[in-house]
Design an enzyme around this catalytic site. Structure first.
Site, PDB file in Angstrom:
ATOM      1  N   ASN A  13      57.439 -54.601  68.099  1.00  0.00           N
ATOM      2  CA  ASN A  13      57.463 -54.641  66.639  1.00  0.00           C
ATOM      3  C   ASN A  13      58.446 -53.567  66.177  1.00  0.00           C
ATOM      4  O   ASN A  13      58.151 -52.376  66.272  1.00  0.00           O
ATOM      5  CB  ASN A  13      56.051 -54.348  66.147  1.00  0.00           C
ATOM      6  CG  ASN A  13      55.705 -54.904  64.788  1.00  0.00           C
ATOM      7  OD1 ASN A  13      54.650 -54.594  64.249  1.00  0.00           O
ATOM      8  ND2 ASN A  13      56.530 -55.734  64.214  1.00  0.00           N
ATOM      9  N   GLN A  69      59.538 -55.051  53.743  1.00  0.00           N
ATOM     10  CA  GLN A  69      59.603 -56.149  54.695  1.00  0.00           C
ATOM     11  C   GLN A  69      60.898 -56.946  54.559  1.00  0.00           C
ATOM     12  O   GLN A  69      61.636 -56.792  53.581  1.00  0.00           O
ATOM     13  CB  GLN A  69      58.373 -57.043  54.515  1.00  0.00           C
ATOM     14  CG  GLN A  69      57.083 -56.300  54.844  1.00  0.00           C
ATOM     15  CD  GLN A  69      55.858 -57.179  54.757  1.00  0.00           C
ATOM     16  OE1 GLN A  69      55.392 -57.503  53.669  1.00  0.00           O
ATOM     17  NE2 GLN A  69      55.329 -57.563  55.906  1.00  0.00           N
ATOM     18  N   CYS A  78      50.769 -50.963  58.018  1.00  0.00           N
ATOM     19  CA  CYS A  78      51.342 -51.574  59.214  1.00  0.00           C
ATOM     20  C   CYS A  78      50.983 -50.678  60.383  1.00  0.00           C
ATOM     21  O   CYS A  78      51.425 -49.524  60.439  1.00  0.00           O
ATOM     22  CB  CYS A  78      52.854 -51.721  59.079  1.00  0.00           C
ATOM     23  SG  CYS A  78      53.675 -52.354  60.555  1.00  0.00           S
ATOM     24  N   GLY A  79      50.174 -51.188  61.314  1.00  0.00           N
ATOM     25  CA  GLY A  79      49.703 -50.351  62.410  1.00  0.00           C
ATOM     26  C   GLY A  79      50.804 -49.877  63.326  1.00  0.00           C
ATOM     27  O   GLY A  79      50.924 -48.675  63.630  1.00  0.00           O
ATOM     28  N   ASN A  80      51.646 -50.795  63.789  1.00  0.00           N
ATOM     29  CA  ASN A  80      52.750 -50.398  64.663  1.00  0.00           C
ATOM     30  C   ASN A  80      53.787 -49.588  63.897  1.00  0.00           C
ATOM     31  O   ASN A  80      54.402 -48.668  64.447  1.00  0.00           O
ATOM     32  CB  ASN A  80      53.397 -51.627  65.291  1.00  0.00           C
ATOM     33  CG  ASN A  80      52.515 -52.271  66.343  1.00  0.00           C
ATOM     34  OD1 ASN A  80      51.786 -51.586  67.051  1.00  0.00           O
ATOM     35  ND2 ASN A  80      52.579 -53.586  66.440  1.00  0.00           N
ATOM     36  N   ARG A 206      53.068 -62.309  57.240  1.00  0.00           N
ATOM     37  CA  ARG A 206      53.424 -62.417  55.828  1.00  0.00           C
ATOM     38  C   ARG A 206      54.512 -61.393  55.529  1.00  0.00           C
ATOM     39  O   ARG A 206      54.424 -60.240  55.921  1.00  0.00           O
ATOM     40  CB  ARG A 206      52.169 -62.118  54.993  1.00  0.00           C
ATOM     41  CG  ARG A 206      52.334 -62.201  53.502  1.00  0.00           C
ATOM     42  CD  ARG A 206      51.076 -61.745  52.782  1.00  0.00           C
ATOM     43  NE  ARG A 206      50.804 -60.320  52.984  1.00  0.00           N
ATOM     44  CZ  ARG A 206      49.967 -59.601  52.233  1.00  0.00           C
ATOM     45  NH1 ARG A 206      49.273 -60.176  51.276  1.00  0.00           N
ATOM     46  NH2 ARG A 206      49.782 -58.315  52.474  1.00  0.00           N
ATOM     47  N   CYS A 215      51.855 -57.143  66.282  1.00  0.00           N
ATOM     48  CA  CYS A 215      51.353 -56.800  64.946  1.00  0.00           C
ATOM     49  C   CYS A 215      50.115 -55.938  65.138  1.00  0.00           C
ATOM     50  O   CYS A 215      49.093 -56.412  65.660  1.00  0.00           O
ATOM     51  CB  CYS A 215      51.014 -58.064  64.159  1.00  0.00           C
ATOM     52  SG  CYS A 215      50.269 -57.731  62.548  1.00  0.00           S
ATOM     53  N   THR A 217      48.062 -54.311  62.813  1.00  0.00           N
ATOM     54  CA  THR A 217      46.908 -54.665  61.979  1.00  0.00           C
ATOM     55  C   THR A 217      46.308 -55.987  62.448  1.00  0.00           C
ATOM     56  O   THR A 217      45.088 -56.195  62.344  1.00  0.00           O
ATOM     57  CB  THR A 217      47.302 -54.764  60.502  1.00  0.00           C
ATOM     58  OG1 THR A 217      48.390 -55.692  60.346  1.00  0.00           O
ATOM     59  CG2 THR A 217      47.691 -53.398  59.939  1.00  0.00           C
TER      60      THR A 217
END
Length: 272
Positions: A13, A69, A78-80, A206, A215, A217
């Site tokens: 990511n 985005q 965004c976790g990553n 999205r 991803c 999250t």
């Protein structure tokens, strides 16, 4: 005047990282231009990115993060991306534990030699927090022909468990779910299937409007839903998107934790 950036990826990511002080009037337009997979900035042989992280050091002990985005919009979490932001910030703050301020709330980061952990907040199945266009939670119900469970892990996710994620045409099945009426603000769509270590993952994001290599999250969403449905008992769940392996901790009480590697890809300058 050129805009300086660094590029990182967390299990595939990938993100362009810029300081908020760079001379950019419209970060959304900047993301549209430079994240494009065909015409965007090229680093280490790969064009574009999954987003632009705009960062700043706040008060000497924390970092502020905003994600733009590829469609020009923003995402609350965004976790990553947060793990990449933590890698960027660690050497500037000269510490391996600190807070990251995001639109989804304050998130704590721990930076190790090989793994970066991010506290992801407390997941929610509440319709108002996802949000859903209904007053009841969405747990294993049909949406556009697929059995969906909806959860917010910083952003809204639709989770679908299948026999084998590799056999599903994600590009065809995901958009109807992503735009379903039950999701008034849309949702990320995650496929999950059992693996030897935990779950395999594929995600249609999205804002990217396509599949990403990972991803964060979404990985948390899969682990949280698996635990809610009784598919796992352990608090620690391995989730494997195409780009690598992530570990998700889902305690009975308290925030979920996302762990995994981050890699520096390079740096450069582009037009604003």
């Amino acid at each position: 005047m050129a805009v300086a950036f660094e590029k990182y990826h967390g299990t595939g990511n990938d993100f362009l990282v810029c300081e908020v002080s760079e001379p950019v009037d419209d970060w959304g337009a900047f993301a549209i231009t430079h994240c494009d997979r065909e015409t965007g900035v090229e680093v280490d042989g790969r064009r574009g990115a999954d987003g632009v992280l705009v960062l700043s050091i706040e008060g000497g002990d924390r970092v502020r993060m905003r994600l733009y985005q590829p469609d020009g919009g923003t995402a609350a979490m965004c976790g990553n991306g947060a793990r990449c932001a933590a890698q960027w910030a660690a050497r500037r703050l000269e510490t391996d534990e600190f807070a990251i301020d995001t639109p989804a709330g304050e998130r704590y980061a721990r930076v190790g030699e090989e793994v970066i952990e991010i506290e992801m907040g407390v997941p929610s199945f509440a319709p108002s927090e996802i949000p859903l266009a209904r007053e009841e939670s969405l747990i294993r119900e049909e949406v556009e022909g697929w059995e969906v469970t909806a959860v917010n892990t910083g952003v809204p996710h639709a989770v679908v468990f299948v026999d084998d994620v590799s056999t599903v045409d994600l590009a065809s099945m995901a958009p109807p779910v992503r735009h379903a009426e039950v999701f008034p603000e849309g949702a990320n769509v995650n496929l999950a299937s059992r693996s030897e270590r935990g779950f395999d993952q594929r995600t249609f994001e999205r804002g990217v409007e396509g599949e990403t290599r990972s991803c964060g999250t979404g990985a948390v969403a899969i682990a949280v839903v698996a635990k809610r449905l009784g598919l796992v008992e352990d608090e620690r769940v391995s989730v494997s998107p195409p780009g690598g392996e992530l570990l998700v901790e889902v305690p009975e009480n308290g925030p979920a934790v996302l762990s995994g590697p981050v890699a520096f890809e390079g740096r450069g300058e582009v037009a604003p």
